[in-house]
Scaffold this motif. Structure first.
Motif, PDB file in Angstrom:
ATOM      1  N   LYS A   1      11.163   0.427  -3.169  1.00 32.33           N
ATOM      2  CA  LYS A   1      10.177  -0.596  -3.554  1.00 32.33           C
ATOM      3  C   LYS A   1      10.475  -1.940  -2.903  1.00 32.33           C
ATOM      4  CE  LYS A   1       7.466   1.765  -6.327  1.00 32.33           C
ATOM      5  NZ  LYS A   1       7.047   2.067  -7.687  1.00 32.33           N
TER       6      LYS A   1
ATOM      7  N   SER B   1       8.618  -1.407   0.314  1.00 33.56           N
ATOM      8  CA  SER B   1       7.186  -1.148   0.293  1.00 33.56           C
ATOM      9  C   SER B   1       6.712  -1.046  -1.146  1.00 33.56           C
ATOM     10  CB  SER B   1       6.891   0.162   1.035  1.00 33.56           C
ATOM     11  OG  SER B   1       5.545   0.527   0.866  1.00 33.56           O
ATOM     12  N   GLU B   2       5.578  -1.662  -1.433  1.00 30.94           N
ATOM     13  CA  GLU B   2       5.047  -1.576  -2.794  1.00 30.94           C
ATOM     14  C   GLU B   2       4.572  -0.166  -3.108  1.00 30.94           C
ATOM     15  OE1 GLU B   2       2.209  -4.415  -4.216  1.00 30.94           O
ATOM     16  OE2 GLU B   2       3.351  -6.057  -3.314  1.00 30.94           O
TER      17      GLU B   2
ATOM     18  N   PRO C   1       5.419   3.102  -1.404  1.00 34.18           N
ATOM     19  CA  PRO C   1       6.062   3.955  -0.396  1.00 34.18           C
ATOM     20  C   PRO C   1       5.417   5.343  -0.345  1.00 34.18           C
ATOM     21  CG  PRO C   1       7.556   3.526  -2.238  1.00 34.18           C
ATOM     22  CD  PRO C   1       6.344   2.724  -2.481  1.00 34.18           C
TER      23      PRO C   1
ATOM     24  N   ARG D   1      15.091  -3.100   7.594  1.00 33.29           N
ATOM     25  CA  ARG D   1      13.824  -3.707   8.015  1.00 33.29           C
ATOM     26  C   ARG D   1      13.935  -4.208   9.469  1.00 33.29           C
ATOM     27  NH1 ARG D   1      13.166  -7.170   3.695  1.00 33.29           N
ATOM     28  NH2 ARG D   1      12.003  -5.789   2.334  1.00 33.29           N
TER      29      ARG D   1
ATOM     30  N   ILE E   1      10.077   4.576   5.333  1.00 30.61           N
ATOM     31  CA  ILE E   1       9.240   3.768   4.436  1.00 30.61           C
ATOM     32  C   ILE E   1       9.007   2.382   5.045  1.00 30.61           C
ATOM     33  CG2 ILE E   1       9.278   2.531   2.212  1.00 30.61           C
ATOM     34  CD1 ILE E   1      10.578   5.143   1.034  1.00 30.61           C
ATOM     35  N   ALA E   2      10.067   1.794   5.612  1.00 28.19           N
ATOM     36  CA  ALA E   2       9.943   0.471   6.234  1.00 28.19           C
ATOM     37  C   ALA E   2       8.959   0.514   7.398  1.00 28.19           C
ATOM     38  CB  ALA E   2      11.314  -0.013   6.713  1.00 28.19           C
TER      39      ALA E   2
ATOM     40  N   ASN F   1       6.490   2.754   7.911  1.00 29.39           N
ATOM     41  CA  ASN F   1       5.133   2.966   7.387  1.00 29.39           C
ATOM     42  C   ASN F   1       4.551   1.659   6.864  1.00 29.39           C
ATOM     43  OD1 ASN F   1       5.027   5.743   7.910  1.00 29.39           O
ATOM     44  ND2 ASN F   1       5.986   6.276   5.965  1.00 29.39           N
ATOM     45  N   GLU F   2       5.392   0.908   6.158  1.00 27.69           N
ATOM     46  CA  GLU F   2       4.944  -0.360   5.587  1.00 27.69           C
ATOM     47  C   GLU F   2       4.477  -1.324   6.670  1.00 27.69           C
ATOM     48  OE1 GLU F   2       4.437  -1.112   2.565  1.00 27.69           O
ATOM     49  OE2 GLU F   2       4.256  -3.302   2.579  1.00 27.69           O
TER      50      GLU F   2
END
Lengths: 401, 401
Positions: free
Chosen positions: A55, A58-59, A61, B20, B83-84, B86-87
């Motif tokens: 989180k 990413s809000e 994921p 990140r 996830i990073a 994709n965000e």
């Protein structure tokens, strides 16, 4: 020499010391001659910690990546437990979901077990090993790691027991199934046994101890499920097929849940396909609907209410926005401060008057309810959360829970 | 549009913020039009933390279970990095070792990559995804998770690059390959390029930056390996096939290692099979022998010395105990306070006199050496660790490193 599947939750393996204690319990069981499969969850708050890391990045994921992330929690537990067992001189092997042959289907973060290729587990059992299986996880047909959602480790355990045709013992931090959640009603009684059907109703109503899905699997494959404390030897509760030795009171238990919200859609043009579309949209997004009620049409319009998990609020809100666009004049209300109160009992089948008694209790005590639904063995009421505690005490007293 | 494999070590993904940053670097590379595969290690000290948990339970945990445990570290990194990405709007997918098709053979905790079933990685690349692969891990023919030992993530990266026929970029906390480890000799120079052969010698001698195995794979499949800083854009060092544009000095670098111990076995009855048996016992336990020297037989007895990793001391001790039982009169000495100092250079092939110069340097400065071995492009000396710093400075100065 019997096979047994045991399951220990996250609290029971929360520290190295607790893992060692679980190993001792398993070893003792092995010493009795049983073949042991053990399913474990992630240590303590590991899963929450992992989700929090995600989180931070990413809000929202990707659920596939969340599954990849979360599944590491159980993988740590199984290897440590296996190391503890080996150290005590008990041959043991750990298996991830995919190694244990747990094939899943459906959405990431809430996948369902489709089948278990049980050969590998059986092979290790026949070699005398204690088989330590990661709960909560499996693999789908793409070879992606999936997780089974809330209570997923229980599901893993019961499904394994079904395949192995043995009993499933769920060790946890509560010592059995109570007539009412003892945190809400401290004088509640512990049940020696409860039928699958009653447990299913209670679980689906948020009784906390067991999730619906694992009980359903237990019922389908007739797996006796024993729920007991992981920290002490103390009699727990059996969940099994109904038989006459079980108590034959009208009401076995009272379930209370604050986990749902209630959605009311007013002024929907009365056509079966409209209502059907609403629930299809919700089903498509895997939103679990519980209570549904619909008023009789008036001026060609109907009102529909239903309850659904608060955790799906965002998804529901999105679908409702769509509905408001589709049906001019419709209104949507989402109420969150509600509590679902349900009385459950197989005895209701033969003993009438439970509904009448409940309505009288509510009337006498001036407790308003917003929705009522009934099934063969339960009656559920949606009430304001502010009335919750009072309602619990009155109902529990009246039905001698 | 080229394919590139990048690798980031544990320090480079040690925090959410650093993850990140790595994502930003990958995104920038993707923006240039390249297809990107990225291999990551476990976050910071995760692996050590996991091993410590295992050690709390057992002094000698099963290596299979250790692999199960350790492999979770990379699995956490890949999901978070994905996830990073994709965000940031970059399509990405994470793959564990087994999902990336990394098939291994050999011992747990030090498995070797046997082959990579690369189709899945290629498929995702062709869909425009950044493919995030867990370093350090694979799966063996039993379906057990394995790890590749020290430097395993580099090995994963180079092997993937070999299969994808592309360059492998290793981003780390050092900015390239130096003539001497700058921590030992601060005025050492950074090399623009070094040949596989020289790097192999330096790596096998403990040069730290790259492990032998990944360089070997690079050499075998002619994968250019670029080593550079992960934190800044700053020219690094290429490891590639030797060509004439590289510096043609006699000595390219000086490697120093305190990681080995030296074993001397005196008075072994002189038969080829005796010596052979000793080294076969060591090989069976996967002990990596480096320098070996043997004296000429005297009275039917020989003395043998060899160096091996200090980390294998227990195994070596066990084998030596066996040898003492087998050969009455034999004596074993294990010396731990030794340093291996090696000069390496392809130039040695054409320029003679390096050995002579080295012996003179040691004699002039009164540095005793306990063992000497030579190869075509290196000369190694075992000296007392107390002489280490002095020896480094003298040799580096004399050869202008």
């Amino acid at each position: 020499m019997a096979i047994v599947v045991q399951k220990y939750g996250g609290t029971s393996v929360g520290t190295i010391e607790k893992i060692r204690n679980v190993a001792k319990r398993l070893a003792a069981r092995r010493d009795q001659g049983d073949e042991v499969v053990v399913v474990v969850s992630a240590m303590g708050k590991t899963t929450d910690m992992l989700i929090n890391m995600a989180k931070e990045l990413s809000e929202a994921p990707s659920r596939r990546e969340l599954d990849m992330l979360m599944s590491t929690g159980e993988q740590v537990s199984i290897s440590l437990l296996s190391i503890a067992l080996n150290e005590m001189g008990y041959e043991s092997i750990s298996l991830t979901g995919f190694q244990a042959g747990i094939m899943t289907e459906g959405f990431h973060t809430k996948a369902r077990i489709q089948d278990i290729e049980i050969d590998r587990v059986k092979q290790y059992l026949s070699e005398g090993k204690i088989v330590v299986v990661a709960g909560f996880q499996g693999i789908n047909e793409n070879g992606d790691i999936t997780t089974l959602g809330r209570g997923g480790s229980d599901t893993t355990a019961v499904a394994l027991a079904a395949k192995l045709e043995c009993t499933c013992e769920i060790y946890t931090d509560v010592d059995g199934i109570y007539t009412v959640d003892p945190r809400l009603f401290p004088t509640a009684r512990k049940l020696d046994a409860i039928s699958y059907e009653e447990m299913l109703e209670m679980a689906s109503l948020g009784a906390g101890v067991m999730e619906t899905r694992s009980v359903e699997i237990g019922q389908k494959y007739n797996v006796p499920i024993y729920v007991a404390l992981s920290s002490e030897d103390w009699p727990g509760t059996y969940i099994k097929e109904y038989d006459v030795t079980m108590e034959s009171k009208a009401i076995t238990g009272l379930s209370v849940s604050d986990k749902d919200l209630m959605v009311t859609i007013n002024h929907v043009p009365y056509e079966v396909k409209n209502i059907s579309n609403i629930f299809q949209s919700l089903a498509k997004m895997d939103v679990n609907i519980d209570m549904i009620s619909q008023t009789a049409p008036s001026h060609g319009l109907v009102n529909v209410s239903f309850t659904a998990p608060k955790s799906d609020e965002d998804i529901i809100q999105g679908i409702m926005d769509q509905i408001l666009k589709e049906f001019a004049g419709a209104e949507v209300e989402i109420e969150k401060d509600i509590t679902k109160l349900s009385v459950v009992g197989i005895g209701m089948r033969s003993q009438s008057g439970v509904a009448a008694k409940m309505f009288k209790i509510f009337a006498d005590n001036d407790i308003a309810f917003k929705q009522v639904t009934t099934s063969e063995i339960r009656i559920s009421y949606v009430i304001d959360t502010t009335d919750k505690q009072r309602a619990i005490e009155i109902v529990a007293r009246e039905f001698n829970l």
